[in-house]
Design a protein around this motif. Structure first.
Motif, PDB file in Angstrom:
ATOM      1  N   ALA A 115       2.475   7.643  -6.548  1.00 27.32           N
ATOM      2  CA  ALA A 115       0.934   9.065  -6.775  1.00 27.32           C
ATOM      3  C   ALA A 115       0.020   8.433  -8.206  1.00 27.32           C
TER       4      ALA A 115
ATOM      5  N   VAL B 234       2.089   1.906  -2.727  1.00 22.05           N
ATOM      6  CA  VAL B 234       1.532   2.180  -4.098  1.00 22.05           C
ATOM      7  C   VAL B 234       1.280   4.011  -4.235  1.00 22.05           C
ATOM      8  N   ARG B 235       0.878   4.514  -2.718  1.00 26.25           N
ATOM      9  CA  ARG B 235       0.595   5.571  -2.364  1.00 26.25           C
ATOM     10  C   ARG B 235       1.434   6.146  -2.777  1.00 26.25           C
ATOM     11  N   THR B 236       3.357   5.404  -2.755  1.00 25.89           N
ATOM     12  CA  THR B 236       4.329   6.651  -3.319  1.00 25.89           C
ATOM     13  C   THR B 236       4.350   6.988  -4.866  1.00 25.89           C
TER      14      THR B 236
ATOM     15  N   VAL C 298       1.099  -1.184  -0.595  1.00 28.23           N
ATOM     16  CA  VAL C 298      -0.148  -0.224   0.085  1.00 28.23           C
ATOM     17  C   VAL C 298       0.658   1.296   0.200  1.00 28.23           C
ATOM     18  N   ARG C 299       2.419   1.075   1.025  1.00 30.81           N
ATOM     19  CA  ARG C 299       2.501   1.750   0.974  1.00 30.81           C
ATOM     20  C   ARG C 299       3.719   3.198  -0.735  1.00 30.81           C
TER      21      ARG C 299
ATOM     22  N   TRP D 117      -5.997   7.520 -10.537  1.00 31.10           N
ATOM     23  CA  TRP D 117      -6.684   6.322 -10.179  1.00 31.10           C
ATOM     24  C   TRP D 117      -8.074   6.752 -11.874  1.00 31.10           C
TER      25      TRP D 117
END
Length: 305
Positions: A223, A219-221, A216-217, A226
């Motif tokens: 940016a 994917v968040r990094t 999850v981290r 979606w």
């Protein structure tokens, strides 16, 4: 986003040591099975009493607020929402329920004298199947009972199991299950292997949360936008993430197996595993006596009418 802190499900609470930690694992296992079996064929009052008992045990054990508020709080909110949805949804009964007497008051019209005022017949009981009926909203007794059944059963099953895992180490659980299943050795069942598998699975659960957290981290990094990806490409990205998660978990499992092989571990029967030393104390005897009272009240007060 730290899943190990925000979602501490199935993790062992090492500190502080509460009175639940000091109970024997076999006694806690007996209480857990009681919580899982007691709601069966029980009335609504008993199911609600089980929920209240679990909350009282949690508060009485002085488990830190940071631990149980994310577990019991979200679970209570979800079960309450489930109860409301079950109440307002149709009860699923096709038959139309009508009152025992017509809606119009039944009265006796006396021919003599003509000025005699009609006398209505009183209802025999105050029973009403439909509790609330306002426009499209219709709440019946069956829907309320169904909502209590589903919500309380979900809370009891999930939270009692989580409370057991929260206050019992994996070694104690494996020892308790192995001790309880000891008579099954006569039927050539691999009791020790089952206990070992259970211990490894409990140890593996935090690794699963850690891998999900790392993905999850990552994917968040990156940016990722979606909205621009669309449904199809977003689904492909999530499938890639799920595939990567499965690969990481299989790699962790292979590393654990290699570590056990390097240390010369082949089977639990050849290499004796010292799990945990079980001991019955006076607190455990008191808990067993309370369990006897619990089942006595279950058969007296909790029986379904």
């Amino acid at each position: 986003m730290d899943l190990l802190r925000s979602l501490p499900i199935g993790l062992y609470l090492e500190e502080p040591i509460t009175w639940l930690h000091r109970l024997d694992a076999r006694v806690k296992l007996a209480w857990l099975m009681s919580f899982l079996l007691a709601p069966l064929l029980a009335n609504a009052i008993w199911r609600l009493a089980l929920v209240g008992l679990l909350i009282i045990i949690t508060l009485g054990a002085r488990i830190p607020l940071r631990v149980w508020k994310r577990q019991m709080g979200w679970l209570l909110m979800f079960c309450s929402l489930l109860f409301v949805v079950s109440c307002i949804m149709p009860d699923g009964i096709i038959a139309e329920h009508q009152p025992r007497l017509p809606s119009d008051e039944i009265s006796f019209a006396l021919p003599q004298p003509p000025e005699q005022i009609t006398t209505p017949l009183p209802q025999p009981t105050s029973y009403r199947y439909v509790l609330v009926e306002q426009g499209p909203l219709k709440i019946t007794r069956y829907s309320v009972d169904l909502g209590i059944r589903v919500s309380t059963l979900l809370f009891t099953l999930v939270y009692s199991t989580n409370l057991y895992l929260l206050t019992t180490a994996s070694e104690e659980i494996a020892t308790a299950i192995q001790n309880v299943m000891e008579p099954l050795r006569r039927f050539n069942l691999p009791v020790t292997e089952i206990a070992l598998t259970l211990t490894l699975s409990l140890r593996f659960f935090p690794l699963v949360l850690e891998e999900i957290q790392n993905l999850v981290r990552s994917v968040r990094t990156r940016a990722i936008n979606w909205k621009k990806l669309g449904f199809r490409r977003a689904t492909q990205v999530w499938l890639m993430i799920a595939e990567r998660l499965l690969e990481n978990l299989l790699l962790r499992a292979e590393q654990m197996a290699s570590a056990m092989t390097v240390r010369g571990f082949t089977t639990p029967n050849q290499h004796h595993v010292k799990w945990y030393q079980l001991q019955i104390r006076w607190v455990d005897r008191f808990a067993l006596a309370a369990l006897t009272v619990f089942w006595t009240l279950r058969f007296i007060l909790g029986a379904q009418a």
